[in-house]
Design a protein around this motif. Sequence first.
Motif, PDB file in Angstrom:
ATOM      1  N   ILE A 120       0.856  -1.192   0.000  1.00  0.00           N
ATOM      2  CA  ILE A 120       0.000   0.000   0.000  1.00  0.00           C
ATOM      3  C   ILE A 120       0.886   1.234   0.000  1.00  0.00           C
ATOM      4  CG2 ILE A 120      -1.807   1.270   1.233  1.00  0.00           C
ATOM      5  CD1 ILE A 120      -2.544  -1.323   2.633  1.00  0.00           C
ATOM      6  N   VAL A 121       0.460   2.256  -0.740  1.00  0.00           N
ATOM      7  CA  VAL A 121       1.220   3.505  -0.804  1.00  0.00           C
ATOM      8  C   VAL A 121       0.304   4.671  -0.471  1.00  0.00           C
ATOM      9  CG1 VAL A 121       2.579   5.045  -2.267  1.00  0.00           C
ATOM     10  CG2 VAL A 121       2.768   2.562  -2.562  1.00  0.00           C
ATOM     11  N   ILE A 122       0.786   5.545   0.399  1.00  0.00           N
ATOM     12  CA  ILE A 122       0.068   6.785   0.697  1.00  0.00           C
ATOM     13  C   ILE A 122       0.919   7.956   0.245  1.00  0.00           C
ATOM     14  CG2 ILE A 122      -0.705   8.327   2.540  1.00  0.00           C
ATOM     15  CD1 ILE A 122      -1.694   5.961   4.057  1.00  0.00           C
ATOM     16  N   ALA A 123       0.318   8.843  -0.518  1.00  0.00           N
ATOM     17  CA  ALA A 123       0.988  10.065  -0.953  1.00  0.00           C
ATOM     18  C   ALA A 123       0.629  11.182   0.020  1.00  0.00           C
ATOM     19  CB  ALA A 123       0.563  10.437  -2.372  1.00  0.00           C
ATOM     20  N   GLY A 124       1.608  11.600   0.800  1.00  0.00           N
ATOM     21  CA  GLY A 124       1.413  12.725   1.709  1.00  0.00           C
ATOM     22  C   GLY A 124       2.282  13.883   1.255  1.00  0.00           C
ATOM     23  N   ILE A 125       2.028  14.335   0.039  1.00  0.00           N
ATOM     24  CA  ILE A 125       2.915  15.311  -0.605  1.00  0.00           C
ATOM     25  C   ILE A 125       2.255  16.675  -0.759  1.00  0.00           C
ATOM     26  CG2 ILE A 125       4.385  13.623  -1.746  1.00  0.00           C
ATOM     27  CD1 ILE A 125       2.691  13.849  -4.239  1.00  0.00           C
ATOM     28  N   GLY A 126       1.320  16.962   0.144  1.00  0.00           N
ATOM     29  CA  GLY A 126       0.741  18.296   0.150  1.00  0.00           C
ATOM     30  C   GLY A 126      -0.534  18.414  -0.658  1.00  0.00           C
ATOM     31  N   ALA A 127      -1.008  19.631  -0.746  1.00  0.00           N
ATOM     32  CA  ALA A 127      -2.273  19.909  -1.424  1.00  0.00           C
ATOM     33  C   ALA A 127      -2.177  21.255  -2.129  1.00  0.00           C
ATOM     34  CB  ALA A 127      -3.426  19.923  -0.419  1.00  0.00           C
ATOM     35  N   ARG A 128      -3.085  21.458  -3.043  1.00  0.00           N
ATOM     36  CA  ARG A 128      -3.164  22.734  -3.762  1.00  0.00           C
ATOM     37  C   ARG A 128      -4.549  23.337  -3.551  1.00  0.00           C
ATOM     38  NH1 ARG A 128      -6.387  22.079  -8.062  1.00  0.00           N
ATOM     39  NH2 ARG A 128      -6.677  19.988  -8.927  1.00  0.00           N
ATOM     40  N   PRO A 129      -4.663  24.655  -3.543  1.00  0.00           N
ATOM     41  CA  PRO A 129      -5.990  25.264  -3.393  1.00  0.00           C
ATOM     42  C   PRO A 129      -6.860  24.932  -4.598  1.00  0.00           C
ATOM     43  CG  PRO A 129      -4.359  26.916  -3.999  1.00  0.00           C
ATOM     44  CD  PRO A 129      -3.603  25.657  -3.696  1.00  0.00           C
ATOM     45  N   GLU A 130      -8.122  24.645  -4.335  1.00  0.00           N
ATOM     46  CA  GLU A 130      -9.046  24.300  -5.416  1.00  0.00           C
ATOM     47  C   GLU A 130      -9.600  25.593  -6.024  1.00  0.00           C
ATOM     48  OE1 GLU A 130     -10.554  23.136  -8.260  1.00  0.00           O
ATOM     49  OE2 GLU A 130      -9.832  21.380  -7.143  1.00  0.00           O
ATOM     50  N   THR A 131      -9.029  25.984  -7.152  1.00  0.00           N
ATOM     51  CA  THR A 131      -9.363  27.273  -7.775  1.00  0.00           C
ATOM     52  C   THR A 131      -9.974  27.123  -9.162  1.00  0.00           C
ATOM     53  OG1 THR A 131      -7.134  27.455  -8.726  1.00  0.00           O
ATOM     54  CG2 THR A 131      -7.471  28.405  -6.529  1.00  0.00           C
ATOM     55  N   THR A 132     -10.356  25.909  -9.539  1.00  0.00           N
ATOM     56  CA  THR A 132     -10.816  25.671 -10.914  1.00  0.00           C
ATOM     57  C   THR A 132     -11.968  26.588 -11.297  1.00  0.00           C
ATOM     58  OG1 THR A 132     -10.155  23.351 -10.691  1.00  0.00           O
ATOM     59  CG2 THR A 132     -11.610  23.911 -12.525  1.00  0.00           C
ATOM     60  N   LEU A 133     -13.002  26.647 -10.457  1.00  0.00           N
ATOM     61  CA  LEU A 133     -14.157  27.499 -10.754  1.00  0.00           C
ATOM     62  C   LEU A 133     -13.750  28.966 -10.836  1.00  0.00           C
ATOM     63  CD1 LEU A 133     -17.119  26.197  -8.553  1.00  0.00           C
ATOM     64  CD2 LEU A 133     -17.059  26.341 -11.048  1.00  0.00           C
ATOM     65  N   ALA A 134     -12.935  29.383  -9.885  1.00  0.00           N
ATOM     66  CA  ALA A 134     -12.531  30.787  -9.829  1.00  0.00           C
ATOM     67  C   ALA A 134     -11.714  31.184 -11.051  1.00  0.00           C
ATOM     68  CB  ALA A 134     -11.736  31.045  -8.552  1.00  0.00           C
ATOM     69  N   GLU A 135     -10.795  30.325 -11.452  1.00  0.00           N
ATOM     70  CA  GLU A 135      -9.985  30.625 -12.634  1.00  0.00           C
ATOM     71  C   GLU A 135     -10.851  30.757 -13.871  1.00  0.00           C
ATOM     72  OE1 GLU A 135      -6.187  28.543 -13.169  1.00  0.00           O
ATOM     73  OE2 GLU A 135      -6.574  27.600 -11.235  1.00  0.00           O
ATOM     74  N   ALA A 136     -11.765  29.803 -14.054  1.00  0.00           N
ATOM     75  CA  ALA A 136     -12.635  29.835 -15.234  1.00  0.00           C
ATOM     76  C   ALA A 136     -13.532  31.064 -15.240  1.00  0.00           C
ATOM     77  CB  ALA A 136     -13.480  28.561 -15.286  1.00  0.00           C
ATOM     78  N   ALA A 137     -13.841  31.584 -14.049  1.00  0.00           N
ATOM     79  CA  ALA A 137     -14.691  32.772 -13.945  1.00  0.00           C
ATOM     80  C   ALA A 137     -13.905  34.063 -14.099  1.00  0.00           C
ATOM     81  CB  ALA A 137     -15.413  32.769 -12.598  1.00  0.00           C
ATOM     82  N   GLY A 138     -12.585  33.959 -14.257  1.00  0.00           N
ATOM     83  CA  GLY A 138     -11.760  35.142 -14.448  1.00  0.00           C
ATOM     84  C   GLY A 138     -11.385  35.863 -13.174  1.00  0.00           C
ATOM     85  N   LEU A 139     -11.537  35.205 -12.029  1.00  0.00           N
ATOM     86  CA  LEU A 139     -11.163  35.841 -10.769  1.00  0.00           C
ATOM     87  C   LEU A 139      -9.642  35.850 -10.608  1.00  0.00           C
ATOM     88  CD1 LEU A 139     -13.800  34.223  -8.366  1.00  0.00           C
ATOM     89  CD2 LEU A 139     -13.979  36.342  -9.689  1.00  0.00           C
ATOM     90  N   THR A 140      -9.134  36.792  -9.863  1.00  0.00           N
ATOM     91  CA  THR A 140      -7.698  36.895  -9.638  1.00  0.00           C
ATOM     92  C   THR A 140      -7.227  35.739  -8.761  1.00  0.00           C
ATOM     93  OG1 THR A 140      -7.769  39.301  -9.817  1.00  0.00           O
ATOM     94  CG2 THR A 140      -5.857  38.342  -8.701  1.00  0.00           C
ATOM     95  N   ILE A 141      -6.139  35.090  -9.202  1.00  0.00           N
ATOM     96  CA  ILE A 141      -5.562  33.967  -8.475  1.00  0.00           C
ATOM     97  C   ILE A 141      -4.148  34.344  -8.045  1.00  0.00           C
ATOM     98  CG2 ILE A 141      -4.969  31.517  -8.556  1.00  0.00           C
ATOM     99  CD1 ILE A 141      -7.961  32.060  -8.910  1.00  0.00           C
ATOM    100  N   ASP A 142      -3.848  34.099  -6.764  1.00  0.00           N
ATOM    101  CA  ASP A 142      -2.508  34.372  -6.240  1.00  0.00           C
ATOM    102  C   ASP A 142      -2.282  33.407  -5.081  1.00  0.00           C
ATOM    103  OD1 ASP A 142      -0.125  35.312  -5.287  1.00  0.00           O
ATOM    104  OD2 ASP A 142      -0.769  37.383  -4.991  1.00  0.00           O
ATOM    105  N   ASP A 143      -1.712  32.234  -5.402  1.00  0.00           N
ATOM    106  CA  ASP A 143      -1.605  31.148  -4.424  1.00  0.00           C
ATOM    107  C   ASP A 143      -2.962  30.876  -3.794  1.00  0.00           C
ATOM    108  OD1 ASP A 143      -0.523  29.115  -2.852  1.00  0.00           O
ATOM    109  OD2 ASP A 143      -0.058  30.482  -1.212  1.00  0.00           O
ATOM    110  N   GLY A 144      -3.945  30.676  -4.628  1.00  0.00           N
ATOM    111  CA  GLY A 144      -5.323  30.539  -4.193  1.00  0.00           C
ATOM    112  C   GLY A 144      -6.153  31.670  -4.757  1.00  0.00           C
ATOM    113  N   ILE A 145      -7.419  31.676  -4.446  1.00  0.00           N
ATOM    114  CA  ILE A 145      -8.311  32.744  -4.880  1.00  0.00           C
ATOM    115  C   ILE A 145      -7.963  33.993  -4.063  1.00  0.00           C
ATOM    116  CG2 ILE A 145     -10.707  33.461  -5.149  1.00  0.00           C
ATOM    117  CD1 ILE A 145     -11.425  30.418  -4.903  1.00  0.00           C
ATOM    118  N   ALA A 146      -7.548  35.040  -4.721  1.00  0.00           N
ATOM    119  CA  ALA A 146      -7.120  36.247  -4.009  1.00  0.00           C
ATOM    120  C   ALA A 146      -8.342  37.006  -3.491  1.00  0.00           C
ATOM    121  CB  ALA A 146      -6.302  37.144  -4.929  1.00  0.00           C
TER     122      ALA A 146
END
Length: 402
Positions: free
Chosen positions: A232-258
């Motif tokens: 069994i393998v567990i990946a504990g290599i961090g996470a990224r902010p979920e910004t998919t909706l915000a990016e597609a909507a043209g919102l400003t992104i700066d290490d996450g939704i600004a």
Amino acid sequence: MEHIAVIGAGQAGATLVETLRKEGYGGRLTLWGDEPALPYQRPPLSKAYLLGEMARDRLNLRPRAFYDDQNVELHLGTRIDSIDPTAGTLTHAGGTEHFDAAILATGSTAHTLPDSCTGGLPGTHVIRTLADIDALQAELSDDHKMLVVGGGYIGLEAAAVARKMGLEVTLVELNVRLLSRVACKPTADWFRRLHRGHGVDIREGVGLDTLLGDGKIEGARLTDGTEIPVDIVIAGIGARPETTLAEAAGLTIDDGIAVDALGRTSAANVWAAGDCCSFPYHGERIRLESVPHAIHQAETVARNVLGAGIEYEAKPWFWSDQYDVKLQIAGLNAGFDDIVVRQASDIPGGQSHWYFAGDTLLAVDAMNDPRAYMVGKRLIDAGRSPARKAVADADIPVKSLL
């Protein structure tokens, strides 16, 4: 406002709808979540729940009746495909709806291992959602051998639970030491001793090259060329902010939704709270991943959507449970140039590490030393700094540092 839509049904999303009702909002209130489950606690997932010590329904932040009583429309298991701030609409598989204000509480998404490492073999896991833990739990057996990739807090917590369940555990960290991105060397050293004392094979400066097996995981080749048996393998290599909706909507992104200090995004009718967004903090922009932050920012943003005009003042604190150790962290350690180690005078094995930049106290890591944590937190919140010599002297009562 006739309709406020909260997108994301985690800790921040649940707090947002609860606070909006507490603050007197009487219009239509909807809560949209990708997962079919009611909003639930995440920290126990990889600990008590995985160990079988917590029942499924105890994870829920609120029972379904609460949302019914508060007249909150739950749209669970429903993915929002897009939002249009200009039109004030959100779109999902069932159609398009208008909103007066939307609040994004989309959280973060766990990084997964690249295909070049997994070779397409099943049996790799991440620790983020209820479904992740249920899938992992179904495969755990005390005769299995686990590889944990990543020596941050998630990886260390996973290793601790696996050892408590009787699995053999190897943990690899590609950087030169554990916790290299989030903690000082004394803290890393403390946790290395803890885990090795519980039988974890820790290998630093070594990563995963590729998994080995025929249709299932049977082993792993590491970046130093060694091969080890693995089930069994567990990946504990961090996470990224979920910004998919915000990016597609043209919102400003700066290490996450600004967002600004109020929690408003670059669109006047769209707000954000929790892990997914970055916000102003002491002249910089930061993003935090913690339950206390998700709750407090969500409470502030909910009030601001209703016109309160309150600037969010983050008071960062975090915790991690590993074996019989509770780590409590107050403050942010970025920019430290000195560490003061303090032994707990009344708790065997208790210890705290105090981060200073010059004479300014930035943060405290407290291992099984809740008094040091509470004193450090009060000092940091108040913008006060004790003398380093006094901190280091365990004969001086920690409360006197206040």
